[in-house]
Write an enzyme that holds these catalytic residues in place. Structure first.
Site, PDB file in Angstrom:
ATOM      1  CG  ASP A  17       8.752 -35.816   0.954  1.00 37.17           C
ATOM      2  OD1 ASP A  17       8.879 -36.638   0.046  1.00 37.17           O
ATOM      3  OD2 ASP A  17       8.482 -36.122   2.125  1.00 37.17           O
ATOM      4  CB  CYS A  21      13.779 -32.153   3.003  1.00 38.90           C
ATOM      5  SG  CYS A  21      12.091 -32.223   3.618  1.00 38.90           S
ATOM      6  CB  CYS A 396       7.096 -21.892   9.271  1.00 36.12           C
ATOM      7  SG  CYS A 396       6.822 -22.677  10.866  1.00 36.12           S
ATOM      8  CB  CYS A 398       7.949 -23.817   4.391  1.00 37.44           C
ATOM      9  SG  CYS A 398       8.304 -24.848   5.822  1.00 37.44           S
ATOM     10  CG  ASP A 440      29.780 -17.567 -36.466  1.00 38.19           C
ATOM     11  OD1 ASP A 440      30.606 -16.876 -37.073  1.00 38.19           O
ATOM     12  OD2 ASP A 440      29.520 -18.752 -36.755  1.00 38.19           O
ATOM     13  CB  THR A 442      29.365 -19.564 -41.570  1.00 39.66           C
ATOM     14  OG1 THR A 442      29.750 -18.537 -42.483  1.00 39.66           O
ATOM     15  CG2 THR A 442      29.207 -20.877 -42.325  1.00 39.66           C
ATOM     16  CG  ASP A 722       4.343 -21.838   6.941  1.00 39.65           C
ATOM     17  OD1 ASP A 722       5.183 -21.069   6.462  1.00 39.65           O
ATOM     18  OD2 ASP A 722       4.520 -23.070   7.026  1.00 39.65           O
TER      19      ASP A 722
END
Length: 748
Positions: A17, A21, A396, A398, A440, A442, A722
């Protein structure tokens, strides 16, 4: 590693998820016995392994992965591009996957092995963050709180039992991750803090922590799914079936997967083109906004190319298929996007390195906070152990882990929607740093659709000169060649057979016609190999002064004629250069065209120019400039490929040559110069968002860390901090999806 004995296997992943993970699965897989390389593509839920067949145990690996809460299903490895059917299958697991008119998708649920052990089912259920589990746990928790508050009952043992239900699979998961040498995981921090809370009698807070953790994980997965909505829409954009016209002129309905190259397909008004092809009958306005980002429909008739995913607005068409379901424009587009999202920026690599130090540091810090005050300052053990556990929850990683990939994914998706294909994450990061752009001329700054304005010949007729030029140029795809060939067709000039045809990059084209050596080149190159008469020289100067591009036709190394062509500057070119100046980016034209013509265009655009350059001279300019500052090269031709490859960022126009596109990191599918400015602005926004995310992730943790040391927080507040940081970071990244082009091109 024995390369000869290495095999590959691909799995689709169910239950993954978030990028965190994906990181766990990748670390776990790399440490599996017999695995030499493991790559996880979070965006389309794919795990690719390189392993030694004699050592790697597939069934055991799948079972071990299930114990982590993720189920694997083996997928076939066909070729570079997955078929749309396979891609749909990978994405159908999300609840956000939608079906659309004319493209119904038959959902096929991934079946989990019925022989899965009860433990595996238990672990999968309790680590999948499903709302049913969260609802049951929340209801029981509130019931126990009510029982404790209103009836003054001691529910410590009941809260402990409630905590152990979701804690058991988390502890088990941390155990298997530790076996795979991923000791300092989020699950480890959660396990220690929850068990510690139960030990000191704070079981009701331990239960609250785990419920909030599950809610946060679920909200994170739902929010991240939203960021991939555009890509999931793309998965379902092609029709499931199509009408094929047989050799007997009968019609048959076939699935998309059965389309073969050269099949004749019927496309009705309102239908999407299922594959790339060429119109062989009919005419219609075509909506190509999916591919180019350009909303204005384009009128097309016989011999015009069409792309998969485009919509036939108003005509009955027959097309000849030039691709299959596995390698059409849409599948290639999806492949580029998913590969880019799976790649990593320098910032992502830095964060991954930092997180390896960060998590063990947090664990050590939690232990020190819990132990030092009671041991050395005779403080209360309960109070400081509680604070140490809170630090583990605050720490944590995360929010920090997700801060970069969520922003990168959103940036690459919105870029594709704007008609900008970015091949990898580093390119998205780098394009915002450029200080110089070389164009460039052209086909890049100009339309590349030249008109023949004059044919000059003294010894031969004008039609003979045109025939020689058109015959030799017939083997190339350069804009000059296309113009000459189309002009010859209008005048019913026949194309002669050419032998030993050869393109000389930056010079021209040569070949043999009726034993005559014919060379088509620029005047400056012609001067190097033969003398030019005064009549031709004066004619060349006059034509170039009027803004024409002049090519010389040499027969047996003698100039026999001239063809003058004139191009138009793109409508948006001047506005693009002005916007680049406002971004403090200097622009330069690099062209092989003559100085006079190049200066005329440069003066109109107010831009520096270097003319009459060969490919190696363009390359040298890019190399020397890149040593001083970041430079991008924008081109579309074979002669641009060396310079494109040497630039810090190579940008190819979508209508350019294959070699130019292959040499580039960014492709402008709609051929709009303004998209270059959009790409730079988007890159800057993405990088600002990443910096904001990192500040939010670390800043919130720092604030709550100070509050925790002072005793002003509780465990449930720590996990909420968190979770809150993770959600704020994800939502901030999703704001990138609202990025819009700042341009409104004025039509002449």
């Amino acid at each position: 590693m024995n390369i000869e004995k290495t095999a590959e296997i691909k799995f689709s992943i169910n239950g993954m998820d978030c990028p965190s993970c994906a990181q766990k699965i990748e670390i776990f897989s790399k440490n599996a016995k017999g695995v030499h390389e493991a790559k996880v593509n979070f965006v389309n839920s794919i795990l690719l392994l390189k392993f030694e067949p004699e050592i790697f145990k597939k069934d055991q690996f799948i079972l071990s992965t299930k114990k982590l809460g993720y189920s694997l299903q083996e997928e076939a490895i066909k070729n570079k591009y997955n078929s749309i059917a396979t891609l749909k299958k990978q994405f159908q697991k999300s609840k956000n996957f939608k079906s659309f008119p004319q493209k119904k998708i038959v959902a096929k649920k991934i079946q989990i092995d019925k022989k899965t052990s009860s433990f595996t089912k238990f672990a999968t259920f309790f680590t999948s963050q499903n709302w049913t589990l969260i609802g049951i746990l929340s209801f029981v928790y509130l019931a126990l709180l009510s029982l404790q508050y209103f009836y003054n009952k001691n529910c410590h043992s009941l809260f402990t039992g409630l905590t152990l239900i979701p804690l058991y699979p988390i502890v088990t998961k941390s155990f298997y991750l530790a076996k795979a040498k991923h000791i300092f995981s989020v699950e480890t921090l959660m396990s220690i803090s929850s068990i510690g809370a139960i030990t000191i009698g704070a079981s009701e807070e331990a239960a609250a922590v785990l419920i909030l953790y599950l809610i946060g994980e679920k909200l994170e997965s739902v929010t991240l799914a939203k960021s991939n909505q555009e890509l999931k829409m793309l998965m379902g954009i092609l029709p499931e079936t199509v009408t094929r016209v047989t050799e007997n002129h009968t019609q048959e309905i076939i699935p998309l997967s059965e389309i073969e190259v050269n099949n004749i397909l019927e496309i009705k008004p309102g239908d999407r083109f299922p594959v790339d092809g060429k119109i062989i009958s009919g005419e219609a306005f075509i909506d190509e906004s999916l591919i180019t980002g350009e909303a204005t429909p384009i009128f097309k008739n016989e011999n015009f190319p069409v792309s998969a995913g485009s919509i036939n607005l108003d005509g009955f068409l027959l097309i000849q298929a030039e691709s299959t379901a596995e390698n059409n424009t849409v599948s290639k587009l999806v492949h580029l996007i998913t590969e880019a999202q799976a790649s990593k920026t320098n910032a992502m690599r830095s964060i991954e390195k930092f997180s390896k130090i960060y998590t063990p540091t947090i664990l050590l810090l939690g232990i020190l906070v819990a132990a030092i005050p009671p041991l050395f300052f005779h403080e209360n053990w309960f109070s400081w152990i509680y604070r140490g556990l809170a630090i583990l929850l605050i720490g944590c990683p995360c929010a920090l882990v997700i801060s970069t990939p969520s922003a990168i994914s959103a940036g690459i998706l919105i870029a594709a929607k704007l008609g900008i294909l970015i091949k990898n994450a580093i390119s998205l990061e780098t394009i915002g740093k450029i200080k110089q752009i070389a164009f460039d001329k052209t086909g890049t700054l100009t339309y590349g659709k030249l008109d023949v304005t004059k044919i000059v010949s003294f010894d031969k007729s004008e039609m003979q000169i045109l025939q020689l030029a058109a015959s030799v140029e017939a083997k190339t795809n350069h804009p000059l060649a296309k113009c000459i060939i189309e002009y010859a067709k209008k005048l019913d000039v026949s194309i002669s057979d050419v032998k030993n045809s050869k393109t000389i990059p930056g010079v021209g084209v040569q070949g043999e016609i009726n034993n005559l050596a014919v060379l088509i080149c620029s005047p400056q190159y012609a001067r190097k190999i033969t003398a030019i008469s005064d009549n031709f020289a004066n004619e060349i100067i006059e034509l170039q002064t009027k803004g024409n591009t002049v090519i010389c036709i040499l027969v047996n190394f003698k100039i026999e004629g001239l063809i003058a062509l004139k191009d138009k500057i793109k409508i948006e070119a001047k506005e693009t250069i002005e916007k680049l100046k406002k971004l403090n980016i200097n622009s330069t034209i690099l062209t092989g065209d003559n100085v006079t013509t190049a200066n005329l265009i440069a003066n109109q655009l107010d831009i520096a120019v270097k003319a009459e350059l060969l490919p190696n001279e363009k390359l040298n300019f890019i190399k020397s400039t890149s040593e001083k500052s970041f430079i991008a090269m924008v081109g579309d031709g074979i002669n641009d490929a060396p310079a494109l490859a040497a630039a810090n960022i190579a940008i190819a126009m979508g209508n350019g040559s294959n070699i130019a596109i292959d040499s580039s990191q960014v492709i402008i599918t709609g051929n709009k110069l303004t998209s270059i400015v959009d790409a730079i602005s988007l890159s800057k926004k993405v990088m600002v968002t990443i910096k904001q995310n990192i500040v939010i992730a670390i800043g919130l943790k720092a604030i709550f860390f100070i509050l925790t040391i002072s005793g002003a927080t509780q465990l449930w507040m720590a996990i909420l901090a968190d979770t809150g940081a993770t959600l704020i970071v994800t939502l901030n990244s999703l704001s990138i999806l609202f990025f819009k082009s700042k341009f409104s091109i004025k039509k002449l």
